[in-house]
Design a protein around this motif. Structure first.
Motif, short mmCIF file in Angstrom:
data_model
loop_
_atom_site.label_atom_id
_atom_site.label_comp_id
_atom_site.label_asym_id
_atom_site.label_seq_id
_atom_site.Cartn_x
_atom_site.Cartn_y
_atom_site.Cartn_z
N GLY A 87 0.81 -1.11 -0.05
CA GLY A 87 -0.08 -0.13 -0.06
C GLY A 87 0.95 1.31 -0.02
N THR A 88 2.16 1.12 -0.03
CA THR A 88 2.86 2.20 -0.33
C THR A 88 2.41 3.50 -1.33
OG1 THR A 88 4.79 1.09 0.85
CG2 THR A 88 5.21 3.43 -0.43
N LEU A 89 2.19 4.57 -1.07
CA LEU A 89 1.60 5.60 -1.90
C LEU A 89 0.23 5.00 -2.52
CD1 LEU A 89 5.07 6.76 -3.75
CD2 LEU A 89 3.89 7.74 -1.76
N TYR A 90 -0.50 4.26 -2.06
CA TYR A 90 -1.62 3.99 -2.74
C TYR A 90 -2.73 4.89 -2.46
CZ TYR A 90 -0.73 -0.94 -3.98
OH TYR A 90 -0.28 -2.13 -4.76
N GLU A 91 -2.57 5.60 -1.26
CA GLU A 91 -3.51 6.60 -1.00
C GLU A 91 -3.32 7.64 -2.14
OE1 GLU A 91 0.38 7.18 1.09
OE2 GLU A 91 -1.23 5.69 1.20
N LEU A 92 -2.22 8.07 -2.29
CA LEU A 92 -2.03 9.16 -3.34
C LEU A 92 -2.78 8.72 -4.78
CD1 LEU A 92 1.52 10.44 -2.79
CD2 LEU A 92 -0.56 11.19 -1.69
N ASP A 93 -2.46 7.52 -5.09
CA ASP A 93 -3.14 6.88 -6.52
C ASP A 93 -4.56 7.12 -6.48
OD1 ASP A 93 -0.86 6.41 -7.33
OD2 ASP A 93 -0.83 4.44 -7.24
N ALA A 94 -5.32 6.67 -5.21
CA ALA A 94 -6.73 6.66 -5.04
C ALA A 94 -7.24 8.17 -4.93
CB ALA A 94 -7.04 5.96 -3.49
N ILE A 95 -6.67 9.04 -4.49
CA ILE A 95 -7.08 10.41 -4.51
C ILE A 95 -6.96 10.80 -5.81
CG2 ILE A 95 -6.55 12.68 -3.48
CD1 ILE A 95 -5.60 11.31 -0.86
N ALA A 96 -5.82 10.77 -6.39
CA ALA A 96 -5.55 11.41 -7.73
C ALA A 96 -6.68 10.72 -8.60
CB ALA A 96 -4.37 10.89 -8.46
N ALA A 97 -7.07 9.51 -8.38
CA ALA A 97 -8.13 9.02 -9.45
C ALA A 97 -9.47 9.54 -9.25
CB ALA A 97 -8.15 7.25 -9.00
N VAL A 98 -9.85 9.83 -7.75
CA VAL A 98 -11.01 10.61 -7.35
C VAL A 98 -11.21 11.86 -8.27
CG1 VAL A 98 -12.54 11.61 -5.69
CG2 VAL A 98 -11.19 9.21 -5.51
N ILE A 99 -9.89 12.70 -8.06
CA ILE A 99 -9.81 13.99 -8.57
C ILE A 99 -9.89 14.05 -10.26
CG2 ILE A 99 -8.10 15.88 -8.94
CD1 ILE A 99 -6.92 15.46 -6.31
N ILE A 100 -9.07 13.16 -10.85
CA ILE A 100 -9.21 12.75 -12.22
C ILE A 100 -10.74 12.51 -12.74
CG2 ILE A 100 -8.60 11.48 -14.14
CD1 ILE A 100 -6.43 13.22 -13.18
N GLY A 101 -11.60 11.72 -11.77
CA GLY A 101 -12.72 11.32 -11.99
C GLY A 101 -13.74 12.72 -11.91
N GLY A 102 -13.38 13.63 -11.57
CA GLY A 102 -14.11 15.01 -11.48
C GLY A 102 -14.74 15.22 -10.34
N THR A 103 -14.48 14.58 -9.08
CA THR A 103 -14.92 14.93 -7.84
C THR A 103 -14.30 16.09 -7.48
OG1 THR A 103 -15.46 12.57 -7.39
CG2 THR A 103 -15.29 14.01 -5.28
#
Length: 342
Positions: free
Chosen positions: A269-285
C-alpha cells in the motif's frame, strides 16, 4: 412563505451566510449536477481511455491482447476498491491519507500465524474489523474531536505503518491458507475473481451513493455542512460513518492484496493513498466536496492503470510515470476550477 418553511440554504443566508446556488441541501443539487455536467466529464475520460488504447496499439502490439487487458483490470482492482472509499470521503468534504497503510495493517493482522490457524473466515473478519476500526478512529477524531482530516489521517498513516511493522517484525508473512491464497488465481469465465470482487464493491458503492438517503446526505454535507445540519442531518455521525466506509474498503483490499502477493506485509500500500485520491480527482470529484461520481472515479483508476501499463510495455522508467501522473493531476484540478467558474 413563513419562516418555518424557508429552505435550509435560505435560512443559512438569513443567519449571515449567503446562499450559494451550488450549495447542496439534500438530493436536488447532486441530481442536477450529475445530469448536466458529470456525464460529459465521464465521456471525456472514456475518450482519454480510447486515446490511450490507440497509443497502446501503435507502441505495443500486445496491448490489446486478452492477457494484457486482464492484467490492467487486475492491477486496477485493489486501487479501485480503495478509490470507492476515498470517493465517499471526498464527496463528503473530507480526505483520507491513511488508506494504503490501513490496508497494509489489515493484511498483516489477517496473516499472522494465530489468525491463519482459525481459517479463512476469521482472516477475512479480522481484515474487515481492522479496516473499519481504523476508519472509525479517523472519523471520530475528525467529527467529534474537531481535528483537521489531513492531520488525523496522516497520523493514522504513520501509526498504521508502525503497528504493522511491530506485528510483522518488518517481515513478510506468508499466506498459508489455500482459500485466501486461491482468490487471486481463481478465474470465472476467464476473468480473475479479484475483478469480480472489484465490480461488486463498485456496484454496491454506486447504489449506496446514488440510491439511498446515506448518499444524499453525503452530497449535502460535502456541499454545505451548515445547511445540512439545519436540515436535520447529524453531520458528525455521518462523517464518522464515511470514514468507516473507507476503512471497510481498506479491509476488503487487504484480503485482495494478500491473495495476489500471497503475503501480508507492512510494505503493502505504499503511496496507494495518493493513487486513490488522484483517481478521484481525475474522475471529476471536487476536493472541496459536494460533487462527484463513483463511475468517474473508477474511470480515473483505469486511466492511471492503463498509463502505467503502457509505460511498462514500452520499458519506460518509473520516474517518468510519476512525472506524467503528477502532470495529469494538476491538469485535472485546473479543469475543475475552470468548470466551476463557468
Amino acid at each position: 412563505m413563513t419562516r418555518a418553511n424557508v429552505p435550509p440554504a435560505k435560512e443559512t443566508a438569513r443567519a449571515g451566510h449567503p446562499a450559494d446556488p451550488d450549495d447542496v441541501a439534500g438530493p436536488t443539487r447532486p441530481g442536477r449536477f450529475s445530469v448536466s455536467r458529470l456525464p460529459r466529464h465521464n465521456l471525456g475520460l472514456v475518450g482519454v481511455l480510447a486515446a490511450l488504447g490507440v497509443i497502446g496499439v501503435l507502441t505495443a502490439p500486445t496491448f490489446l491482447s486478452a492477457g494484457n487487458l486482464l492484467t490492467i483490470l487486475t492491477s486496477a482492482s485493489i486501487i479501485g476498491v480503495l478509490t470507492v472509499g476515498a470517493t465517499f470521503v471526498i464527496i463528503g468534504g473530507g480526505i483520507d491519507l491513511s488508506v494504503g497503510k490501513v490496508m497494509a495493517l489489515a493484511s498483516v493482522w489477517a496473516t499472522t500465524v494465530a489468525t491463519q490457524s482459525y481459517g479463512p473466515v476469521v482472516m477475512v473478519f479480522c481484515a474487515l474489523v481492522v479496516g473499519v476500526g481504523a476508519g472509525l478512529v479517523n472519523g471520530l477524531l475528525i467529527s467529534y474531536g474537531r481535528i483537521v482530516p489531513f492531520i488525523v489521517t496522516l497520523a493514522m498513516l504513520i501509526s498504521a505503518q508502525g503497528l504493522a511493522e511491530r506485528i510483522s517484525g518488518k517481515r513478510s508473512q506468508i499466506v498459508t491458507d489455500p482459500v485466501i491464497a486461491g482468490i487471486a488465481s481463481t478465474r470465472l469465465l476467464g476473468i480473475p475473481l479479484l475483478v469480480y470482487i472489484f465490480a461488486v464493491v463498485v456496484a454496491l458503492g454506486w447504489v449506496l451513493l446514488n440510491r439511498t438517503t446515506f448518499g444524499r446526505r453525503t452530497f449535502a454535507i460535502g456541499g454545505n455542512p451548515e445547511a445540512a445540519r439545519l436540515a436535520g442531518i447529524d453531520v458528525r455521525r455521518h462523517t464518522a460513518a464515511l470514514y468507516a466506509v473507507s476503512g471497510l474498503c481498506c479491509g476488503i483490499a487487504a484480503i485482495m492484496i494478500a491473495s495476489l502477493t500471497t503475503t501480508g506485509s507492512s510494505t503493502h500500500g505504499t503511496l496507494y493513498e495518493l493513487d486513490a485520491i488522484a483517481a478521484v480527482i481525475i474522475g471529476g470529484t471536487l476536493l472541496s466536496g459536494g460533487r462527484g461520481t463513483l463511475i468517474g472515479s473508477i474511470l480515473g483508476v483505469l486511466v492511471f492503470t492503463t498509463i502505467t501499463n503502457l509505460f511498462v510495455l514500452n520499458n519506460l522508467e518509473t520516474e517518468v510515470q510519476n512525472i506524467a501522473k503528477g502532470a495529469i493531476i494538476v491538469a485535472a484540478v485546473l479543469v475543475q476550477r475552470r468548470t466551476r467558474a463557468t
